[in-house]
Design a protein around this motif. Structure first.
Motif, mmCIF file in Angstrom:
data_model
loop_
_atom_site.group_PDB
_atom_site.id
_atom_site.type_symbol
_atom_site.label_atom_id
_atom_site.label_comp_id
_atom_site.label_asym_id
_atom_site.label_seq_id
_atom_site.Cartn_x
_atom_site.Cartn_y
_atom_site.Cartn_z
ATOM 1 N N ILE A 7 34.479 46.226 29.851
ATOM 2 C CA ILE A 7 33.662 45.062 29.511
ATOM 3 C C ILE A 7 32.185 45.421 29.599
ATOM 4 N N THR A 8 31.349 44.537 29.074
ATOM 5 C CA THR A 8 29.905 44.694 29.184
ATOM 6 C C THR A 8 29.390 43.772 30.282
ATOM 7 N N THR A 9 28.726 44.370 31.280
ATOM 8 C CA THR A 9 28.100 43.570 32.339
ATOM 9 C C THR A 9 26.595 43.821 32.372
ATOM 10 N N ARG A 10 26.079 44.384 31.298
ATOM 11 C CA ARG A 10 24.664 44.771 31.238
ATOM 12 C C ARG A 10 23.737 43.589 31.492
ATOM 13 N N LYS A 11 24.153 42.397 31.050
ATOM 14 C CA LYS A 11 23.311 41.212 31.209
ATOM 15 C C LYS A 11 23.790 40.315 32.346
ATOM 16 N N ALA A 12 24.511 40.891 33.284
ATOM 17 C CA ALA A 12 25.056 40.094 34.382
ATOM 18 C C ALA A 12 23.965 39.422 35.195
ATOM 19 N N GLY A 13 22.821 40.073 35.340
ATOM 20 C CA GLY A 13 21.710 39.460 36.052
ATOM 21 C C GLY A 13 21.619 39.816 37.511
ATOM 22 N N SER A 14 22.748 40.107 38.132
ATOM 23 C CA SER A 14 22.760 40.477 39.542
ATOM 24 C C SER A 14 24.036 41.245 39.840
ATOM 25 N N ARG A 15 24.031 41.951 40.959
ATOM 26 C CA ARG A 15 25.233 42.687 41.343
ATOM 27 C C ARG A 15 26.370 41.724 41.683
ATOM 28 N N GLU A 16 26.049 40.575 42.240
ATOM 29 C CA GLU A 16 27.099 39.605 42.559
ATOM 30 C C GLU A 16 27.741 39.067 41.291
ATOM 31 N N ALA A 17 26.930 38.819 40.269
ATOM 32 C CA ALA A 17 27.482 38.366 38.992
ATOM 33 C C ALA A 17 28.350 39.457 38.371
ATOM 34 N N ARG A 18 27.910 40.710 38.493
ATOM 35 C CA ARG A 18 28.723 41.817 37.985
ATOM 36 C C ARG A 18 30.052 41.888 38.735
ATOM 37 N N ARG A 19 29.996 41.742 40.042
ATOM 38 C CA ARG A 19 31.220 41.744 40.846
ATOM 39 C C ARG A 19 32.195 40.668 40.352
ATOM 40 N N GLU A 20 31.688 39.489 40.105
ATOM 41 C CA GLU A 20 32.542 38.389 39.671
ATOM 42 C C GLU A 20 33.206 38.699 38.332
ATOM 43 N N MET A 21 32.458 39.314 37.413
ATOM 44 C CA MET A 21 33.017 39.654 36.106
ATOM 45 C C MET A 21 34.104 40.715 36.224
ATOM 46 N N LEU A 22 33.857 41.729 37.053
ATOM 47 C CA LEU A 22 34.840 42.792 37.230
ATOM 48 C C LEU A 22 36.079 42.287 37.956
ATOM 49 N N ALA A 23 35.875 41.432 38.960
ATOM 50 C CA ALA A 23 37.005 40.876 39.705
ATOM 51 C C ALA A 23 37.821 39.924 38.825
ATOM 52 N N GLU A 24 37.140 39.115 38.023
ATOM 53 C CA GLU A 24 37.834 38.195 37.120
ATOM 54 C C GLU A 24 38.696 38.966 36.125
ATOM 55 N N SER A 25 38.177 40.065 35.614
ATOM 56 C CA SER A 25 38.925 40.869 34.643
ATOM 57 C C SER A 25 40.186 41.454 35.263
ATOM 58 N N LEU A 26 40.069 41.951 36.485
ATOM 59 C CA LEU A 26 41.233 42.521 37.173
ATOM 60 C C LEU A 26 42.272 41.441 37.452
ATOM 61 N N ALA A 27 41.839 40.282 37.933
ATOM 62 C CA ALA A 27 42.765 39.192 38.225
ATOM 63 C C ALA A 27 43.477 38.729 36.956
ATOM 64 N N PHE A 28 42.738 38.664 35.843
ATOM 65 C CA PHE A 28 43.311 38.261 34.558
ATOM 66 C C PHE A 28 44.423 39.236 34.144
ATOM 67 N N ALA A 29 44.146 40.517 34.265
ATOM 68 C CA ALA A 29 45.128 41.530 33.871
ATOM 69 C C ALA A 29 46.381 41.425 34.733
ATOM 70 N N ARG A 30 46.202 41.302 36.017
ATOM 71 C CA ARG A 30 47.372 41.234 36.909
ATOM 72 C C ARG A 30 48.182 39.979 36.653
ATOM 73 N N LYS A 31 47.520 38.869 36.408
ATOM 74 C CA LYS A 31 48.232 37.618 36.171
ATOM 75 C C LYS A 31 49.117 37.710 34.943
ATOM 76 N N HIS A 32 48.614 38.259 33.863
ATOM 77 C CA HIS A 32 49.330 38.210 32.595
ATOM 78 C C HIS A 32 50.230 39.425 32.349
ATOM 79 N N LEU A 33 50.145 40.414 33.209
ATOM 80 C CA LEU A 33 51.053 41.562 33.075
ATOM 81 C C LEU A 33 52.307 41.428 33.916
ATOM 82 N N THR A 34 52.289 40.528 34.896
ATOM 83 C CA THR A 34 53.441 40.363 35.761
ATOM 84 C C THR A 34 54.510 39.545 35.045
ATOM 85 N N THR A 35 55.765 39.820 35.387
ATOM 86 C CA THR A 35 56.885 39.101 34.760
ATOM 87 C C THR A 35 57.833 38.586 35.824
#
Length: 268
Positions: free
Chosen positions: A240-268
């Motif tokens: 993903i692109t986090t170049r315009k995240a604005g802060s490290r905390e915002a970047r963390r949230e984007m990276l964490a959200e992406s990981l949670a999304f992947a785990r949620k939809h890959l599980t069966t």
């Protein structure tokens, strides 16, 4: 849904830009990613085999793939000869235990490279024992006297390698969004040759958006569910692109959200 996906979910180091390759490893470990994909060319560490090996060992995390330097802004990384770049990528992959090299189709002006691309990729796979997973790209918008004049085919043999004679492929969801491509149909064309996913999102804009998955219109949730249902056993890489995240905390949230999304939809 219940259970855990057997598929590893990795983080591309380009996802933390403008932070460094080393920061990519830091974020992957902090947030609980399973692996890292190294984008060669972001910074000096990314181009140094020993530096990448030390980063992987020091962080105790696997490197699942090396993304060869085939972007426009990395055209001079590791020289200008494209086959040399792919051979150097294999050296790095072997040094860090990665099994996949991600490569884009040639630009249309790389005619000699494009002419032998299909057979050359086959040769490299035979000689190195690695997967060279060829990635889907997108049409560009040409401009004439300041006005857009429609899409231009910028890649040879084709921007969509799923229709070509390649043993392994990568699907990038953001690239598919620009091209108006259906990622599930693309996955079905690849079949069991599909080895690698760049998990992201897009809205169909002409820009390569690389949104957090779920924030675009590509149905990234349905795509992951399709992969789970069909027994996909390759690698999922958050790119993903986090170049315009604005802060490290915002970047963390984007990276964490992406990981949670992947785990949620890959599980069966």
């Amino acid at each position: 849904m219940s259970g855990e996906s057997p598929v590893r979910i990795g983080l591309s180091t380009v996802s933390v830009y403008p932070e460094s390759t080393a920061a990519g490893f830091d974020w992957a470990v902090q947030l609980g990613y399973d692996a890292v994909e190294v984008m060669v060319g972001i910074d000096r560490d990314s181009t140094n085999i020993e530096s990448v090996r030390q980063l992987a060992e020091g962080h105790g995390i696997a490197v699942s793939a090396i993304h060869s330097p085939c972007l426009l802004f990395t055209q001079r990384v590791w020289g200008t000869e494209p086959w040399g770049k792919l051979e150097r990528s294999a050296e790095m992959a072997h040094a860090v235990g990665a099994e996949t090299v991600v490569v884009h189709p040639p630009f249309r002006w790389q005619r000699d490279y494009a002419r032998y691309f299909v057979e050359g990729i086959k040769r490299l796979e035979r000689e190195t024992g690695l997967r060279y997973a060829v990635e889907n790209m997108y049409p560009w918008k040409a401009r004439s006297t300041g006005r857009a004049s429609g899409p231009v085919a910028m890649y040879l043999p084709d921007r969509d390698p799923s229709i070509g004679d390649f043993a392994h492929g990568t699907i990038d969801v953001s690239h598919a969004a620009i091209g108006g491509d259906d990622v599930i149909e693309m996955a079905e064309r690849w079949g069991d040759r599909l080895a690698h996913i760049h998990l992201t999102d897009g809205t169909g804009s002409a820009k390569d958006e690389h949104l957090v998955p779920g924030r675009g219109t590509m149905g990234a949730d349905r795509f992951l569910q399709h992969l789970a249902r069909t027994g996909f056993d390759g690698e999922i890489i958050v790119e993903i692109t986090t170049r315009k995240a604005g802060s490290r905390e915002a970047r963390r949230e984007m990276l964490a959200e992406s990981l949670a999304f992947a785990r949620k939809h890959l599980t069966t």
